[in-house]
Write a protein that holds these residues in place. Structure first.
Motif, PDB file in Angstrom:
ATOM      1  N   PHE A  71      31.758  35.777  -4.411  1.00 56.05           N
ATOM      2  CA  PHE A  71      30.542  35.077  -4.820  1.00 56.05           C
ATOM      3  C   PHE A  71      29.315  35.801  -4.281  1.00 56.05           C
ATOM      4  O   PHE A  71      28.318  35.960  -5.003  1.00 56.05           O
ATOM      5  CB  PHE A  71      30.542  33.621  -4.344  1.00 56.05           C
ATOM      6  CG  PHE A  71      29.300  32.889  -4.735  1.00 56.05           C
ATOM      7  CD1 PHE A  71      29.150  32.406  -6.022  1.00 56.05           C
ATOM      8  CD2 PHE A  71      28.264  32.709  -3.830  1.00 56.05           C
ATOM      9  CE1 PHE A  71      27.996  31.747  -6.405  1.00 56.05           C
ATOM     10  CE2 PHE A  71      27.108  32.052  -4.194  1.00 56.05           C
ATOM     11  CZ  PHE A  71      26.971  31.564  -5.481  1.00 56.05           C
ATOM     12  N   ASP A  72      29.370  36.262  -3.042  1.00 56.77           N
ATOM     13  CA  ASP A  72      28.267  37.047  -2.476  1.00 56.77           C
ATOM     14  C   ASP A  72      28.061  38.333  -3.263  1.00 56.77           C
ATOM     15  O   ASP A  72      26.923  38.754  -3.505  1.00 56.77           O
ATOM     16  CB  ASP A  72      28.529  37.374  -1.008  1.00 56.77           C
ATOM     17  CG  ASP A  72      28.469  36.152  -0.115  1.00 56.77           C
ATOM     18  OD1 ASP A  72      27.888  35.128  -0.537  1.00 56.77           O
ATOM     19  OD2 ASP A  72      29.014  36.217   1.007  1.00 56.77           O
ATOM     20  N   LEU A  77      24.892  41.305  -7.467  1.00 61.27           N
ATOM     21  CA  LEU A  77      24.785  41.876  -8.810  1.00 61.27           C
ATOM     22  C   LEU A  77      23.737  41.134  -9.640  1.00 61.27           C
ATOM     23  O   LEU A  77      22.988  41.747 -10.410  1.00 61.27           O
ATOM     24  CB  LEU A  77      26.139  41.816  -9.534  1.00 61.27           C
ATOM     25  CG  LEU A  77      27.222  42.768  -9.070  1.00 61.27           C
ATOM     26  CD1 LEU A  77      28.520  42.484  -9.813  1.00 61.27           C
ATOM     27  CD2 LEU A  77      26.788  44.211  -9.266  1.00 61.27           C
ATOM     28  N   PHE A  78      23.671  39.821  -9.480  1.00 62.48           N
ATOM     29  CA  PHE A  78      22.688  39.006 -10.202  1.00 62.48           C
ATOM     30  C   PHE A  78      21.271  39.411  -9.813  1.00 62.48           C
ATOM     31  O   PHE A  78      20.398  39.574 -10.676  1.00 62.48           O
ATOM     32  CB  PHE A  78      22.923  37.520  -9.924  1.00 62.48           C
ATOM     33  CG  PHE A  78      21.919  36.626 -10.555  1.00 62.48           C
ATOM     34  CD1 PHE A  78      21.965  36.364 -11.911  1.00 62.48           C
ATOM     35  CD2 PHE A  78      20.920  36.027  -9.798  1.00 62.48           C
ATOM     36  CE1 PHE A  78      21.034  35.534 -12.512  1.00 62.48           C
ATOM     37  CE2 PHE A  78      19.984  35.198 -10.373  1.00 62.48           C
ATOM     38  CZ  PHE A  78      20.047  34.947 -11.734  1.00 62.48           C
ATOM     39  N   ALA A  80      20.339  42.234  -8.578  1.00 59.25           N
ATOM     40  CA  ALA A  80      20.069  43.618  -8.981  1.00 59.25           C
ATOM     41  C   ALA A  80      19.748  43.719 -10.469  1.00 59.25           C
ATOM     42  O   ALA A  80      18.978  44.584 -10.889  1.00 59.25           O
ATOM     43  CB  ALA A  80      21.258  44.508  -8.642  1.00 59.25           C
ATOM     44  N   GLY A  81      20.326  42.840 -11.278  1.00 62.34           N
ATOM     45  CA  GLY A  81      20.044  42.829 -12.716  1.00 62.34           C
ATOM     46  C   GLY A  81      20.496  44.079 -13.453  1.00 62.34           C
ATOM     47  O   GLY A  81      19.827  44.533 -14.381  1.00 62.34           O
ATOM     48  N   ILE A  82      21.615  44.626 -13.068  1.00 64.24           N
ATOM     49  CA  ILE A  82      22.119  45.864 -13.679  1.00 64.24           C
ATOM     50  C   ILE A  82      22.929  45.512 -14.920  1.00 64.24           C
ATOM     51  O   ILE A  82      23.780  44.630 -14.898  1.00 64.24           O
ATOM     52  CB  ILE A  82      23.002  46.630 -12.679  1.00 64.24           C
ATOM     53  CG1 ILE A  82      22.209  46.960 -11.424  1.00 64.24           C
ATOM     54  CG2 ILE A  82      23.567  47.893 -13.299  1.00 64.24           C
ATOM     55  CD1 ILE A  82      23.053  47.464 -10.276  1.00 64.24           C
ATOM     56  N   GLY A  83      22.684  46.224 -15.983  1.00 61.54           N
ATOM     57  CA  GLY A  83      23.436  46.018 -17.216  1.00 61.54           C
ATOM     58  C   GLY A  83      24.854  46.553 -17.099  1.00 61.54           C
ATOM     59  O   GLY A  83      25.123  47.485 -16.350  1.00 61.54           O
ATOM     60  N   ALA A  84      25.747  45.933 -17.836  1.00 59.13           N
ATOM     61  CA  ALA A  84      27.143  46.363 -17.817  1.00 59.13           C
ATOM     62  C   ALA A  84      27.294  47.681 -18.563  1.00 59.13           C
ATOM     63  O   ALA A  84      26.533  47.992 -19.476  1.00 59.13           O
ATOM     64  CB  ALA A  84      28.027  45.291 -18.452  1.00 59.13           C
ATOM     65  N   GLN A  94      26.219  43.084 -15.379  1.00 58.01           N
ATOM     66  CA  GLN A  94      27.445  43.259 -14.594  1.00 58.01           C
ATOM     67  C   GLN A  94      27.904  41.946 -13.969  1.00 58.01           C
ATOM     68  O   GLN A  94      29.099  41.703 -13.842  1.00 58.01           O
ATOM     69  CB  GLN A  94      27.234  44.310 -13.509  1.00 58.01           C
ATOM     70  CG  GLN A  94      27.301  45.716 -14.014  1.00 58.01           C
ATOM     71  CD  GLN A  94      27.258  46.731 -12.895  1.00 58.01           C
ATOM     72  OE1 GLN A  94      27.091  46.391 -11.725  1.00 58.01           O
ATOM     73  NE2 GLN A  94      27.400  47.994 -13.251  1.00 58.01           N
ATOM     74  N   TRP A  95      26.982  41.099 -13.598  1.00 56.50           N
ATOM     75  CA  TRP A  95      27.389  39.838 -12.970  1.00 56.50           C
ATOM     76  C   TRP A  95      28.073  38.910 -13.968  1.00 56.50           C
ATOM     77  O   TRP A  95      28.877  38.083 -13.570  1.00 56.50           O
ATOM     78  CB  TRP A  95      26.206  39.153 -12.280  1.00 56.50           C
ATOM     79  CG  TRP A  95      25.189  38.544 -13.183  1.00 56.50           C
ATOM     80  CD1 TRP A  95      24.082  39.152 -13.687  1.00 56.50           C
ATOM     81  CD2 TRP A  95      25.181  37.205 -13.684  1.00 56.50           C
ATOM     82  NE1 TRP A  95      23.386  38.270 -14.472  1.00 56.50           N
ATOM     83  CE2 TRP A  95      24.039  37.065 -14.484  1.00 56.50           C
ATOM     84  CE3 TRP A  95      26.034  36.113 -13.536  1.00 56.50           C
ATOM     85  CZ2 TRP A  95      23.729  35.885 -15.141  1.00 56.50           C
ATOM     86  CZ3 TRP A  95      25.714  34.937 -14.179  1.00 56.50           C
ATOM     87  CH2 TRP A  95      24.571  34.823 -14.965  1.00 56.50           C
TER      88      TRP A  95
END
Length: 127
Positions: A71-72, A77-78, A80-84, A94-95
């Motif tokens: 969960f951490d 990842l949330f 950071a907002g990185i796309g998959a 990614q999240w």
């Protein structure tokens, strides 16, 4: 979009990951996981129950630890907002894909908690 189908490979990998973690919880629920308990079954029923409580406690600890830790990880990842990979331009982050890890282990925790309660109520002896 039709010529570069790299998104389909990334989607397949993501869905396979989801399948694994749903299957993990389902395997615990149906007792379909591999159980090596031939030696335990030779012990008296009371000893089987004690071993079951110890084993179930270890499984609860592991599932809880992984659920909280993952969960951490998903929260990071949330933020950071990185796309998959190859799905980011469709809005998949990614999240979104990684969320199955804490969800799956939370389901596993609940399933082992159900087993733990049944062992304490003398409704079953082992996992």
């Amino acid at each position: 979009m039709a010529q570069a189908m790299t998104w389909s490979n990334a989607l397949t990998k993501a869905l396979f990951g989801w399948l694994i973690f749903f299957g993990l919880a389902y395997g615990v629920r149906t007792a379909g996981h591999i159980g090596v308990d031939a030696l335990v079954k030779l012990a008296p029923r009371g000893v089987q129950r004690v071993i079951g409580i110890i084993a179930c406690s270890a499984c609860l600890g592991y599932a809880g630890l992984i659920a909280v830790g993952s969960f951490d990880w998903v929260h990071t990842l949330f933020k950071a907002g990185i796309g998959a990979e190859d799905l980011g331009h469709y809005g998949v982050q990614q999240w979104h894909i990684g969320m199955i890890v804490p969800f799956g282990y939370a389901m596993v925790f609940v399933r082992f908690l159900e087993i733990f309660v049944r062992i304490l109520r003398n409704e079953q002896t082992g996992l």
